[in-house]
Write a protein that holds these residues in place. Sequence first.
Motif, PDB file in Angstrom:
ATOM      1  N   ARG A   3       0.828  -1.189   0.000  1.00 19.72           N
ATOM      2  CA  ARG A   3       0.000   0.000   0.000  1.00 19.72           C
ATOM      3  C   ARG A   3       0.868   1.246   0.000  1.00 19.72           C
ATOM      4  O   ARG A   3       0.474   2.295   0.446  1.00 19.72           O
ATOM      5  CB  ARG A   3      -0.889   0.012   1.241  1.00 19.72           C
ATOM      6  CG  ARG A   3      -2.216  -0.595   0.971  1.00 19.72           C
ATOM      7  CD  ARG A   3      -3.253   0.441   0.560  1.00 19.72           C
ATOM      8  NE  ARG A   3      -4.475   0.075   1.276  1.00 19.72           N
ATOM      9  CZ  ARG A   3      -4.861   0.718   2.358  1.00 19.72           C
ATOM     10  NH1 ARG A   3      -4.222   1.764   2.778  1.00 19.72           N
ATOM     11  NH2 ARG A   3      -5.916   0.308   2.996  1.00 19.72           N
ATOM     12  N   GLN A   4       2.089   1.094  -0.443  1.00 18.04           N
ATOM     13  CA  GLN A   4       2.924   2.284  -0.513  1.00 18.04           C
ATOM     14  C   GLN A   4       3.069   2.652  -1.972  1.00 18.04           C
ATOM     15  O   GLN A   4       2.845   1.832  -2.851  1.00 18.04           O
ATOM     16  CB  GLN A   4       4.296   2.002   0.095  1.00 18.04           C
ATOM     17  CG  GLN A   4       5.183   1.161  -0.800  1.00 18.04           C
ATOM     18  CD  GLN A   4       5.903   0.066  -0.044  1.00 18.04           C
ATOM     19  OE1 GLN A   4       5.730  -0.083   1.140  1.00 18.04           O
ATOM     20  NE2 GLN A   4       6.689  -0.700  -0.749  1.00 18.04           N
ATOM     21  N   THR A   8       8.374   4.998  -2.820  1.00 19.13           N
ATOM     22  CA  THR A   8       8.725   5.149  -1.407  1.00 19.13           C
ATOM     23  C   THR A   8      10.054   4.490  -1.031  1.00 19.13           C
ATOM     24  O   THR A   8      10.913   5.147  -0.445  1.00 19.13           O
ATOM     25  CB  THR A   8       7.600   4.594  -0.517  1.00 19.13           C
ATOM     26  OG1 THR A   8       6.383   5.220  -0.914  1.00 19.13           O
ATOM     27  CG2 THR A   8       7.867   4.872   0.942  1.00 19.13           C
TER      28      THR A   8
ATOM     29  N   ASN B 215       0.336   4.661   7.250  1.00 16.64           N
ATOM     30  CA  ASN B 215       1.200   5.042   6.132  1.00 16.64           C
ATOM     31  C   ASN B 215       2.664   4.778   6.502  1.00 16.64           C
ATOM     32  O   ASN B 215       2.963   4.337   7.620  1.00 16.64           O
ATOM     33  CB  ASN B 215       0.970   6.501   5.733  1.00 16.64           C
ATOM     34  CG  ASN B 215       1.294   7.452   6.864  1.00 16.64           C
ATOM     35  OD1 ASN B 215       2.117   7.149   7.725  1.00 16.64           O
ATOM     36  ND2 ASN B 215       0.638   8.599   6.873  1.00 16.64           N
ATOM     37  N   THR B 216       3.563   5.024   5.564  1.00 16.44           N
ATOM     38  CA  THR B 216       4.966   4.679   5.785  1.00 16.44           C
ATOM     39  C   THR B 216       5.519   5.340   7.045  1.00 16.44           C
ATOM     40  O   THR B 216       6.185   4.705   7.856  1.00 16.44           O
ATOM     41  CB  THR B 216       5.802   5.140   4.577  1.00 16.44           C
ATOM     42  OG1 THR B 216       5.257   4.530   3.416  1.00 16.44           O
ATOM     43  CG2 THR B 216       7.252   4.710   4.734  1.00 16.44           C
TER      44      THR B 216
END
Lengths: 314, 313
Positions: A3-4, A8, B215-216
């Motif tokens: 989901r990145q 990234t 998220n990251t």
Amino acid sequence: MRRQRWYTPYLLVLPGVVWVFGFALWPFLNTVVLAFTDARPLRPVSFVGLANFQKLFDDERFVYAVTTSLVYVLVCVPLLTFLPLLLALLVHAKIPAIGFFRTTFYFPVIASAVVVAIVWEFLFSGSGTVNAGLKFFGLVDRPVEFLSDRWLLIGCAIGLTVWKGLGYYMVVYLAALGNLGRELHEAAAMDGAGRWRRFWSVTVPGVRGPMMLVSVLVCVAAMRIFTELYVLSNGSGGPGGRAMSMVMLIQSMGKGLNGQVGYASAISLVLFVMTLVPLAVVGVVNNQDLIREGAAERRMRRAARQVTRTEAAA
Amino acid sequence: MTLIRTRRSTTTPPTDPARPAALRRTDRPYRGGGSVDLMKPTLGGLVGKYGVLVVMLAVMVFPFLWQLATSLKGATENIYEFPPTLVPQAPTLDNYREVFRTIPVLDYAWHSLLVGVGTVASNLVFATLGGYALGALRFRGKGIVMAVFFSTLLLPGEVTLTSQYLTVKSLGLANTLWGVFLPGAVGAINVLLMAAACRMIPSDTLDAAIIDGANTWQRLRHIVWPNVRGMASVVALFAFIGAWDDFLWPLVVLSDPAKYTLTVGMQYLSSNFAANPRVIAAGTMVALIPIIVLFAVLQKQFFRGVEEGSVKG
């Protein structure tokens, strides 16, 4: 399960990669190129082919530097391979206050080499404590000038390196000893093996891997020696600069407006090749089994082929 | 040798089957008569062991204590006498006052601290980010990136010294602290160590976080960081010690004595003001004490990190 965004991971490793290229690979390529030029600051550069390397062999400073570095390696490797192992065995036992000893044995490692070299300078100077001791026991009439004789200076520096490195390699061995089971020791003792015998037949083979690692690390570190010799000789490299190490020579060649950057790069390149030798040796030794297996397999296959051929013929 | 001999005489295997060895194991730090716990020394061996330990302790810390004593000795006291004395007759802080007057020690310490803290911060941030990507994410070209990082481990910094200086000079950073700091800001070894630590994080945990919509940045903050803190402390400690103790690189970069870091400053002090060793000793103590204190405070963390098999070599 991703989901990145696709970029990234690249963004995350980017700083590391930039640094590796900017401050390791690029300078290295630059060194290789410069080694074939007569580069000096503020002057046009021209390629000179192998002239720098030819010059090396006639340069007695280079010969002295290589000798110093090799002697350093030859003396340091056995000392720093075995003494830290003995030290690690000593502090491996779970006895009271052992943590205190481990920590203090590590102090020389974390102290700056400059600081301990200055202490060494005081201890070994003409009027220093060591000379006072020698006189006290009536061993010498006149103080020994440890720091103004080529070999005595190198000896002092080696002593310093060994003393400072003991704790570092001790910790490497400690991690390995932790993984070494007690069963083998017990079995050996049951068979009547004494303490000394068990050290050579159980402990040493058990830490063979770390031992290789340590001796390679020591070997490379000894070739890179700089601070100890620099501080003990006050930057002069001993009498006539004959106790200079290779790194000292690189540093003194490359500095200042008159620095012979090209020549210093050529020495750097020689140093780099020298540090690769121990790594290559370990690579070969570690893969010896693989190589031998490969050879044996080939022989087997050839034998099998011969057998089938003779069978077919028959 | 005496240690070995006394031990050998008592390591004969037990012959009395009526007393099983397992029952004889006690919590004593030494081994009793019938015990076979080989990892424990005998009482005599234990005493011998402490004897050797104390001798080694003397060898390892004597130079530091002697230097400390020298820095506290007055001008009239002989510092080179034999046997050496470790307790000054009349302790004085004059030498410290003198060294602060001779060279700007506090400035030097400040410079070292700046470089050290900067190196720790940048290494922690960038090595954690890079380590997370290399250790826990999948992406194209990862193998190449890993190979690049590993190959730089073979390259000693001394080899690139001259061209490294040219690089820093072309950036206009020669003779500045930025020039000292920059090349060490992200160490390849640190990225690889953090990658090894990140590989240990169970992938289920990370996957669960993704499902929960993290998220990251949130994953890094709440899952990765708590898991790799042990390794991070080892990286931080080594980065700081490395930066604080480095001599060759600052020596090459810095040419103005006003900008020196502590190590270069100490060498400058010792080669230019050699007249009074007590003053030099005081200067070296200023360089030594902070790093020893830092290590003593963090040593538990450090040795635990090492036991996890994460020694930096």
